[in-house]
Design a protein around this motif. Structure first.
Motif, PDB file in Angstrom:
ATOM      1  N   LEU A 108      63.562  88.425  54.181  1.00  0.00           N
ATOM      2  CA  LEU A 108      63.659  87.332  53.207  1.00  0.00           C
ATOM      3  C   LEU A 108      62.781  86.188  53.033  1.00  0.00           C
ATOM      4  CD1 LEU A 108      65.996  86.610  51.353  1.00  0.00           C
ATOM      5  CD2 LEU A 108      66.789  85.186  53.053  1.00  0.00           C
ATOM      6  N   ASP A 109      61.881  86.124  54.178  1.00  0.00           N
ATOM      7  CA  ASP A 109      60.690  85.159  54.010  1.00  0.00           C
ATOM      8  C   ASP A 109      59.447  85.981  53.959  1.00  0.00           C
ATOM      9  OD1 ASP A 109      60.858  85.830  56.540  1.00  0.00           O
ATOM     10  OD2 ASP A 109      60.326  83.986  57.482  1.00  0.00           O
ATOM     11  N   GLY A 110      59.327  87.219  53.625  1.00  0.00           N
ATOM     12  CA  GLY A 110      58.284  88.061  53.606  1.00  0.00           C
ATOM     13  C   GLY A 110      58.260  88.986  52.559  1.00  0.00           C
ATOM     14  N   CYS A 111      57.373  89.836  52.565  1.00  0.00           N
ATOM     15  CA  CYS A 111      57.164  90.917  51.571  1.00  0.00           C
ATOM     16  C   CYS A 111      58.453  91.815  51.500  1.00  0.00           C
ATOM     17  CB  CYS A 111      55.921  91.634  51.851  1.00  0.00           C
ATOM     18  SG  CYS A 111      55.670  93.058  50.640  1.00  0.00           S
ATOM     19  N   ILE A 112      58.786  91.940  50.328  1.00  0.00           N
ATOM     20  CA  ILE A 112      60.132  92.765  50.096  1.00  0.00           C
ATOM     21  C   ILE A 112      59.869  94.202  49.440  1.00  0.00           C
ATOM     22  CG2 ILE A 112      61.808  90.999  50.378  1.00  0.00           C
ATOM     23  CD1 ILE A 112      61.929  90.922  47.316  1.00  0.00           C
ATOM     24  N   GLY A 113      58.713  94.325  49.101  1.00  0.00           N
ATOM     25  CA  GLY A 113      58.167  95.557  48.424  1.00  0.00           C
ATOM     26  C   GLY A 113      58.415  95.491  46.716  1.00  0.00           C
ATOM     27  N   CYS A 114      58.408  94.475  46.102  1.00  0.00           N
ATOM     28  CA  CYS A 114      58.551  94.107  44.929  1.00  0.00           C
ATOM     29  C   CYS A 114      57.659  94.416  43.850  1.00  0.00           C
ATOM     30  CB  CYS A 114      59.208  93.012  44.328  1.00  0.00           C
ATOM     31  SG  CYS A 114      58.156  91.420  44.672  1.00  0.00           S
ATOM     32  N   GLY A 115      56.320  94.543  44.547  1.00  0.00           N
ATOM     33  CA  GLY A 115      55.023  94.781  43.649  1.00  0.00           C
ATOM     34  C   GLY A 115      54.559  93.488  43.214  1.00  0.00           C
ATOM     35  N   CYS A 116      54.869  92.101  43.533  1.00  0.00           N
ATOM     36  CA  CYS A 116      54.349  91.087  43.052  1.00  0.00           C
ATOM     37  C   CYS A 116      52.926  90.821  43.297  1.00  0.00           C
ATOM     38  CB  CYS A 116      55.186  89.750  42.944  1.00  0.00           C
ATOM     39  SG  CYS A 116      55.236  89.379  44.546  1.00  0.00           S
ATOM     40  N   LEU A 117      52.754  91.041  44.410  1.00  0.00           N
ATOM     41  CA  LEU A 117      51.287  91.205  45.232  1.00  0.00           C
ATOM     42  C   LEU A 117      50.802  89.524  45.353  1.00  0.00           C
ATOM     43  CD1 LEU A 117      49.645  94.182  43.806  1.00  0.00           C
ATOM     44  CD2 LEU A 117      50.940  93.945  46.009  1.00  0.00           C
ATOM     45  N   SER A 118      51.874  88.533  45.009  1.00  0.00           N
ATOM     46  CA  SER A 118      51.360  87.185  44.993  1.00  0.00           C
ATOM     47  C   SER A 118      51.421  86.373  46.251  1.00  0.00           C
ATOM     48  CB  SER A 118      52.356  86.382  44.073  1.00  0.00           C
ATOM     49  OG  SER A 118      53.695  86.492  44.646  1.00  0.00           O
ATOM     50  N   LEU A 119      51.955  87.075  47.272  1.00  0.00           N
ATOM     51  CA  LEU A 119      52.136  86.563  48.795  1.00  0.00           C
ATOM     52  C   LEU A 119      50.883  86.878  49.408  1.00  0.00           C
ATOM     53  CD1 LEU A 119      55.777  87.136  49.613  1.00  0.00           C
ATOM     54  CD2 LEU A 119      54.624  84.621  48.884  1.00  0.00           C
ATOM     55  N   LYS A 120      50.328  86.156  50.432  1.00  0.00           N
ATOM     56  CA  LYS A 120      49.158  86.661  51.025  1.00  0.00           C
ATOM     57  C   LYS A 120      49.543  87.975  52.094  1.00  0.00           C
ATOM     58  CE  LYS A 120      46.880  82.375  51.338  1.00  0.00           C
ATOM     59  NZ  LYS A 120      46.346  81.169  52.199  1.00  0.00           N
ATOM     60  N   LYS A 121      51.003  88.061  52.396  1.00  0.00           N
ATOM     61  CA  LYS A 121      51.141  89.224  53.177  1.00  0.00           C
ATOM     62  C   LYS A 121      51.329  90.328  52.426  1.00  0.00           C
ATOM     63  CE  LYS A 121      54.077  87.026  56.978  1.00  0.00           C
ATOM     64  NZ  LYS A 121      55.398  87.046  57.397  1.00  0.00           N
ATOM     65  N   CYS A 122      51.306  90.218  51.051  1.00  0.00           N
ATOM     66  CA  CYS A 122      51.609  91.293  50.129  1.00  0.00           C
ATOM     67  C   CYS A 122      50.415  92.348  50.355  1.00  0.00           C
ATOM     68  CB  CYS A 122      51.965  91.292  48.792  1.00  0.00           C
ATOM     69  SG  CYS A 122      53.629  90.528  48.425  1.00  0.00           S
ATOM     70  N   ALA A 123      49.425  91.670  50.489  1.00  0.00           N
ATOM     71  CA  ALA A 123      48.204  92.603  50.558  1.00  0.00           C
ATOM     72  C   ALA A 123      47.890  93.330  51.785  1.00  0.00           C
ATOM     73  CB  ALA A 123      47.074  91.648  50.501  1.00  0.00           C
ATOM     74  N   ILE A 124      48.683  92.940  52.768  1.00  0.00           N
ATOM     75  CA  ILE A 124      49.031  93.936  53.998  1.00  0.00           C
ATOM     76  C   ILE A 124      49.918  94.577  54.179  1.00  0.00           C
ATOM     77  CG2 ILE A 124      49.283  93.412  56.721  1.00  0.00           C
ATOM     78  CD1 ILE A 124      48.084  90.509  56.357  1.00  0.00           C
ATOM     79  N   TYR A 125      51.053  94.289  53.733  1.00  0.00           N
ATOM     80  CA  TYR A 125      52.176  95.263  53.703  1.00  0.00           C
ATOM     81  C   TYR A 125      52.269  96.138  52.467  1.00  0.00           C
ATOM     82  CZ  TYR A 125      53.909  92.346  57.543  1.00  0.00           C
ATOM     83  OH  TYR A 125      53.989  91.716  58.726  1.00  0.00           O
ATOM     84  N   ASN A 126      51.819  95.584  51.360  1.00  0.00           N
ATOM     85  CA  ASN A 126      52.115  96.490  50.230  1.00  0.00           C
ATOM     86  C   ASN A 126      51.015  96.600  49.299  1.00  0.00           C
ATOM     87  OD1 ASN A 126      53.374  97.897  48.231  1.00  0.00           O
ATOM     88  ND2 ASN A 126      54.373  96.158  47.384  1.00  0.00           N
TER      89      ASN A 126
END
Length: 152
Positions: free
Chosen positions: A108-126
């Motif tokens: 809930l508080d992290g990357c959910i794989g939605c493709g937004c790439l707006s969270l810093k974690k998204c660059a790592i997880y997705n």
């Protein structure tokens, strides 16, 4: 004197009288009528209405519930055997929903794989929206376990 008035059925099952009328209008309940035209329900309608309420809690739509009930011979109320058969079919869907809810809770508080790439974690997880290649939507929540990013 096994017949119940609409108010008695509503009180026994814990729903409003208007809800019972709604279920009747949708073809889920079939009350009898007395000589004065008042609705009378069989005690077995408690089971039928309880089935409707449980099925709604599971997430079935009114149409899906009607389909299940219409499959019963002669439109009768579900027996113990009927319930066992239907509940086995519900189990797989419930297990799937529990899995999805667990993923949602855990991510809930992290990357959910939605493709937004707006969270810093998204660059790592997705990175570059790899999850998007596996399908639409939030892949790390609704996708298979194999779609989740590795923990390394």
């Amino acid at each position: 004197m096994d017949d119940l008035t609409i108010g008695q059925l509503a009180e026994r099952v814990g729903v409003s009288v208007s809800a019972i009328r709604f279920y009747e209008a949708k073809g889920l309940l079939f009350p009898l009528r007395n000589s004065g035209g008042q609705r009378r329900f069989r005690r077995s309608d408690i089971r039928r209405l309880s089935f409707v309420l449980i099925a709604q809690q599971i997430g079935l739509t009114i149409e899906e519930i009607k389909e299940k009930l219409d499959a019963l011979p002669e439109g009768r109320n579900p027996t113990k055997e009927d319930w066992s058969k239907m509940s086995r079919a519900f189990r797989a869907d419930l297990d799937r929903r529990i899995t999805v809810l667990g993923r949602l809770r855990d991510n809930l508080d992290g990357c959910i794989g939605c493709g937004c790439l707006s969270l810093k974690k998204c660059a790592i997880y997705n990175p570059q929206d790899r999850a998007g290649r596996r399908g639409t939507g939030p892949r790390y929540v609704i996708g298979a376990r194999e779609e989740w990013p590795s923990a390394d």
